[in-house]
Design an enzyme around this catalytic site. Structure first.
Site, PDB file in Angstrom:
ATOM      1  N   ARG A   1      -2.208 -24.021 -46.450  1.00 56.28           N
ATOM      2  CA  ARG A   1      -2.709 -23.354 -45.244  1.00 56.28           C
ATOM      3  C   ARG A   1      -2.597 -24.226 -43.994  1.00 56.28           C
ATOM      4  O   ARG A   1      -2.489 -23.713 -42.894  1.00 56.28           O
ATOM      5  CB  ARG A   1      -4.183 -22.962 -45.422  1.00 56.28           C
ATOM      6  CG  ARG A   1      -4.426 -21.859 -46.429  1.00 56.28           C
ATOM      7  CD  ARG A   1      -5.858 -21.336 -46.272  1.00 56.28           C
ATOM      8  NE  ARG A   1      -6.324 -20.592 -47.419  1.00 56.28           N
ATOM      9  CZ  ARG A   1      -6.118 -19.292 -47.616  1.00 56.28           C
ATOM     10  NH1 ARG A   1      -5.426 -18.597 -46.736  1.00 56.28           N
ATOM     11  NH2 ARG A   1      -6.597 -18.686 -48.679  1.00 56.28           N
TER      12      ARG A   1
ATOM     13  N   ASP B   1       2.047  -6.796 -45.357  1.00 58.38           N
ATOM     14  CA  ASP B   1       2.948  -6.746 -46.498  1.00 58.38           C
ATOM     15  C   ASP B   1       3.021  -5.285 -46.954  1.00 58.38           C
ATOM     16  O   ASP B   1       3.762  -4.493 -46.374  1.00 58.38           O
ATOM     17  CB  ASP B   1       2.354  -7.696 -47.550  1.00 58.38           C
ATOM     18  CG  ASP B   1       3.242  -7.941 -48.740  1.00 58.38           C
ATOM     19  OD1 ASP B   1       4.344  -8.444 -48.549  1.00 58.38           O
ATOM     20  OD2 ASP B   1       2.812  -7.638 -49.864  1.00 58.38           O
TER      21      ASP B   1
ATOM     22  N   PHE C   1       8.276 -14.832 -49.704  1.00 61.91           N
ATOM     23  CA  PHE C   1       6.891 -15.286 -49.736  1.00 61.91           C
ATOM     24  C   PHE C   1       6.754 -16.536 -48.872  1.00 61.91           C
ATOM     25  O   PHE C   1       7.410 -17.538 -49.122  1.00 61.91           O
ATOM     26  CB  PHE C   1       6.403 -15.540 -51.162  1.00 61.91           C
ATOM     27  CG  PHE C   1       4.912 -15.617 -51.219  1.00 61.91           C
ATOM     28  CD1 PHE C   1       4.149 -14.460 -51.293  1.00 61.91           C
ATOM     29  CD2 PHE C   1       4.265 -16.844 -51.128  1.00 61.91           C
ATOM     30  CE1 PHE C   1       2.767 -14.518 -51.287  1.00 61.91           C
ATOM     31  CE2 PHE C   1       2.871 -16.908 -51.118  1.00 61.91           C
ATOM     32  CZ  PHE C   1       2.122 -15.744 -51.206  1.00 61.91           C
TER      33      PHE C   1
ATOM     34  N   GLU D   1      -4.782 -10.325 -38.037  1.00 60.52           N
ATOM     35  CA  GLU D   1      -4.300 -10.528 -39.411  1.00 60.52           C
ATOM     36  C   GLU D   1      -3.126 -11.498 -39.402  1.00 60.52           C
ATOM     37  O   GLU D   1      -2.396 -11.610 -38.407  1.00 60.52           O
ATOM     38  CB  GLU D   1      -3.905  -9.142 -39.979  1.00 60.52           C
ATOM     39  CG  GLU D   1      -3.345  -9.112 -41.370  1.00 60.52           C
ATOM     40  CD  GLU D   1      -4.299  -9.574 -42.473  1.00 60.52           C
ATOM     41  OE1 GLU D   1      -4.818 -10.687 -42.383  1.00 60.52           O
ATOM     42  OE2 GLU D   1      -4.475  -8.808 -43.449  1.00 60.52           O
ATOM     43  N   ASP D   2      -2.955 -12.216 -40.496  1.00 65.42           N
ATOM     44  CA  ASP D   2      -1.840 -13.164 -40.586  1.00 65.42           C
ATOM     45  C   ASP D   2      -0.509 -12.470 -40.864  1.00 65.42           C
ATOM     46  O   ASP D   2       0.506 -12.774 -40.251  1.00 65.42           O
ATOM     47  CB  ASP D   2      -2.120 -14.239 -41.652  1.00 65.42           C
ATOM     48  CG  ASP D   2      -2.573 -13.668 -42.996  1.00 65.42           C
ATOM     49  OD1 ASP D   2      -2.665 -12.429 -43.145  1.00 65.42           O
ATOM     50  OD2 ASP D   2      -2.852 -14.471 -43.904  1.00 65.42           O
TER      51      ASP D   2
HETATM   52  P1  IMP Z   1      -1.096  -6.083 -47.595  1.00 65.10           P
HETATM   53  O1  IMP Z   1      -2.397  -5.393 -47.814  1.00 65.10           O
HETATM   54  O2  IMP Z   1      -0.173  -5.926 -48.780  1.00 65.10           O
HETATM   55  O3  IMP Z   1      -0.418  -5.715 -46.304  1.00 65.10           O
HETATM   56  O4  IMP Z   1      -1.398  -7.611 -47.668  1.00 65.10           O
HETATM   57  C1  IMP Z   1      -1.726  -8.407 -46.652  1.00 65.10           C
HETATM   58  C2  IMP Z   1      -2.276  -9.717 -47.196  1.00 65.10           C
HETATM   59  O5  IMP Z   1      -1.478 -10.215 -48.280  1.00 65.10           O
HETATM   60  C3  IMP Z   1      -2.206 -10.774 -46.142  1.00 65.10           C
HETATM   61  O6  IMP Z   1      -3.384 -10.814 -45.403  1.00 65.10           O
HETATM   62  C4  IMP Z   1      -1.998 -12.045 -46.942  1.00 65.10           C
HETATM   63  O7  IMP Z   1      -3.240 -12.590 -47.310  1.00 65.10           O
HETATM   64  C5  IMP Z   1      -1.284 -11.614 -48.183  1.00 65.10           C
HETATM   65  N1  IMP Z   1       0.164 -11.896 -48.114  1.00 65.10           N
HETATM   66  C6  IMP Z   1       1.165 -10.985 -48.014  1.00 65.10           C
HETATM   67  N2  IMP Z   1       2.361 -11.583 -47.959  1.00 65.10           N
HETATM   68  C7  IMP Z   1       2.134 -12.901 -48.005  1.00 65.10           C
HETATM   69  C8  IMP Z   1       2.988 -14.062 -47.962  1.00 65.10           C
HETATM   70  O8  IMP Z   1       4.231 -13.995 -47.849  1.00 65.10           O
HETATM   71  N3  IMP Z   1       2.367 -15.259 -48.023  1.00 65.10           N
HETATM   72  C9  IMP Z   1       1.015 -15.398 -48.131  1.00 65.10           C
HETATM   73  N4  IMP Z   1       0.174 -14.355 -48.164  1.00 65.10           N
HETATM   74  C10 IMP Z   1       0.732 -13.115 -48.108  1.00 65.10           C
HETATM   75 MG    MG Z   2      -4.808 -12.343 -45.281  1.00 61.58          MG
END
Ligand code: IMP
Ligand code: MG
Length: 182
Positions: free
Chosen positions: A167, A105, A154, A101-102
């Protein structure tokens, strides 16, 4: 630096070091036993990280892809996880899946995906993330491998987008606020 980026948070060189270190940890854990490592890239944001990580790994591996969404064209999560592209494999029960995963959050995407793949019968499921924003957690979740812990900002670049843009930037940078608060 891109005009919409306020500052660079993780430079190209830092990313290189982080990815190398993570690959050595993963090799140490998956290289010894009789494991069938499957790197599972979560599209689209993890594609750049995954490409770099797999080049550094010495452990034999296979790759696969899933696409999920939790975001609209916005910087806030909706809380719902939708599977847009599912993992289809007959051998899932033999696979030691490492989800790539990137960024984490709220934690919802990875905690959901981990449970989903365990439910589908994967032999093991671990998680690996380049970036982690622990301050934003809504559900308790810790990844097995974390590249860098970052503050609640962000970020874009190195696969991460805002509204599908940025990207291809080679670094991770903080997006200027006026870009998304218009
Ligand atoms: P989570 O389910 O809230 O943990 O979200 C994870 C996903 O939200 C990541 O795979 C990203 O695609 C997106 N995301 C969360 N924070 C950022 C950010 O700072 N920049 C870009 N994408 C984000
Ligand atoms: Mg993602």
């Amino acid at each position: 630096m891109h005009k919409d980026v306020e500052r660079i948070l993780v430079s190209e060189q830092e990313i290189e070091e982080i990815v190398g270190r993570m690959a050595r940890q993963i090799d140490a854990d998956y290289g010894k036993e009789d494991k069938k490592l499957l790197l599972l890239c979560i599209l689209k944001g993890s594609v750049v990280f995954m490409g770099d990580l797999m080049k550094h790994l010495k452990t034999p591996l296979e790759i696969d892809f899933m696409r999920v969404s939790s975001y609209g064209a916005d910087t806030k999560t909706t809380g719902n996880i939708n599977i847009i592209l599912d993992l289809v494999r007959k051998d899932i029960k033999q696979c030691d899946i490492l989800i790539v995963e990137d960024i984490i959050d709220s934690g919802r995407t990875l905690s959901y995906l981990k449970r989903y793949l365990e439910f589908k019968g994967a032999k093991s499921v671990k998680t690996c993330t380049l970036l982690d924003k622990p301050e934003r957690r809504e559900v308790k979740f810790d990844a097995d491998y974390v590249g860098a812990v970052i503050p609640d900002e962000f970020v874009v670049g190195y696969g991460l987008d805002y509204d599908e843009k940025y990207r291809a930037l080679p670094y991770v940078g903080v997006l200027k606020r006026d870009v998304y608060s218009k």
